[in-house]
Write a protein that holds these residues in place. Sequence first.
Motif, short mmCIF file in Angstrom:
data_model
loop_
_atom_site.label_atom_id
_atom_site.label_comp_id
_atom_site.label_asym_id
_atom_site.label_seq_id
_atom_site.Cartn_x
_atom_site.Cartn_y
_atom_site.Cartn_z
N ASN A 29 0.83 -1.22 0.00
CA ASN A 29 0.00 0.00 0.00
C ASN A 29 0.85 1.26 0.00
O ASN A 29 1.96 1.27 0.53
CB ASN A 29 -0.96 0.02 1.20
CG ASN A 29 -0.25 0.24 2.51
OD1 ASN A 29 0.59 -0.54 2.92
ND2 ASN A 29 -0.60 1.32 3.19
N THR A 33 -3.25 4.94 2.40
CA THR A 33 -4.17 3.82 2.21
C THR A 33 -4.23 2.98 3.48
O THR A 33 -3.24 2.37 3.87
CB THR A 33 -3.73 2.94 1.03
OG1 THR A 33 -3.68 3.76 -0.15
CG2 THR A 33 -4.69 1.80 0.80
N GLU A 109 -2.70 -1.38 -4.34
CA GLU A 109 -3.57 -0.21 -4.50
C GLU A 109 -4.71 -0.51 -5.48
O GLU A 109 -5.86 -0.10 -5.24
CB GLU A 109 -2.76 0.99 -4.99
CG GLU A 109 -1.84 1.58 -3.93
CD GLU A 109 -2.58 2.30 -2.82
OE1 GLU A 109 -3.54 3.05 -3.09
OE2 GLU A 109 -2.21 2.10 -1.65
N THR A 110 -4.42 -1.22 -6.57
CA THR A 110 -5.46 -1.59 -7.53
C THR A 110 -6.51 -2.46 -6.87
O THR A 110 -7.72 -2.23 -7.01
CB THR A 110 -4.84 -2.30 -8.76
OG1 THR A 110 -3.93 -1.40 -9.39
CG2 THR A 110 -5.91 -2.75 -9.74
N ASN A 113 -8.58 -0.33 -4.23
CA ASN A 113 -9.53 0.60 -4.84
C ASN A 113 -10.66 -0.08 -5.60
O ASN A 113 -11.72 0.50 -5.78
CB ASN A 113 -8.79 1.59 -5.75
CG ASN A 113 -7.89 2.52 -4.95
OD1 ASN A 113 -8.24 2.97 -3.87
ND2 ASN A 113 -6.70 2.78 -5.47
N SER A 114 -10.45 -1.33 -5.99
CA SER A 114 -11.49 -2.06 -6.73
C SER A 114 -12.66 -2.46 -5.86
O SER A 114 -13.77 -2.66 -6.35
CB SER A 114 -10.90 -3.31 -7.38
OG SER A 114 -10.72 -4.35 -6.41
N ASN A 136 -8.98 -4.71 3.58
CA ASN A 136 -9.38 -3.37 3.16
C ASN A 136 -10.31 -2.80 4.23
O ASN A 136 -11.47 -3.20 4.33
CB ASN A 136 -10.08 -3.43 1.80
CG ASN A 136 -10.42 -2.07 1.27
OD1 ASN A 136 -10.54 -1.09 2.00
ND2 ASN A 136 -10.61 -1.99 -0.04
N THR A 138 -11.73 -0.04 4.38
CA THR A 138 -12.80 0.82 3.85
C THR A 138 -13.86 0.01 3.10
O THR A 138 -14.83 0.57 2.60
CB THR A 138 -12.24 1.90 2.91
OG1 THR A 138 -11.69 1.29 1.73
CG2 THR A 138 -11.18 2.74 3.61
N HIS A 139 -13.67 -1.31 3.02
CA HIS A 139 -14.62 -2.17 2.32
C HIS A 139 -15.95 -2.21 3.08
O HIS A 139 -15.96 -2.20 4.32
CB HIS A 139 -14.03 -3.59 2.20
CG HIS A 139 -14.77 -4.47 1.25
ND1 HIS A 139 -15.92 -5.12 1.59
CD2 HIS A 139 -14.50 -4.79 -0.04
CE1 HIS A 139 -16.34 -5.82 0.56
NE2 HIS A 139 -15.49 -5.63 -0.46
#
Length: 165
Positions: A29, A33, A109-110, A113-114, A136, A138-139
């Motif tokens: 990360n 992030t 990061e990909t 963010n996905s 993650n 933030t998921h």
Amino acid sequence: MLVYRLIKEKYLADPLSAEGAAKVGGRWNAEGTPMLYTSANAATAKLEILAGVNEYATLAEFKLICIEIPDDNLYMMSVDELVNAQKTMESALAWDADIRPELTVDLGETWFNSMGTLALGVPSSLSPHDYNILINTTHPDFEQVKVRKVTNEGMGQRLATRHSK
């Protein structure tokens, strides 16, 4: 699935915080992030700490946390996928290089963010047959991540290469 994380005792009040990884970035990360680093077993979690810390006074501060994540919200990345990504992205550094390669940061990061999965299993750069599990924070399903146990088990004195004086 149960995963493991070692954190310093002073941070036990918030064992699912990814503030440290967000502050400095990591292998998977970029700074900013909030990715939570855990391992598929306690031994790998200890090995990852030893890669950066080996003085007993500091090692003694760590405690082992057992965390539960949903089994069906995890993608496991293979070594072959990482090698292929290195070729595709024409990365000068291998995914398991001693220094943090851009390749792994870009892949992490990909994935982050996905929002495709809550967790991503990645081979440990120190022991590729073992896995680290990235979470993650933030998921939308992050509320399903639960601390199951905080133990007094930490890092033993025998693991230290330098002892405090």
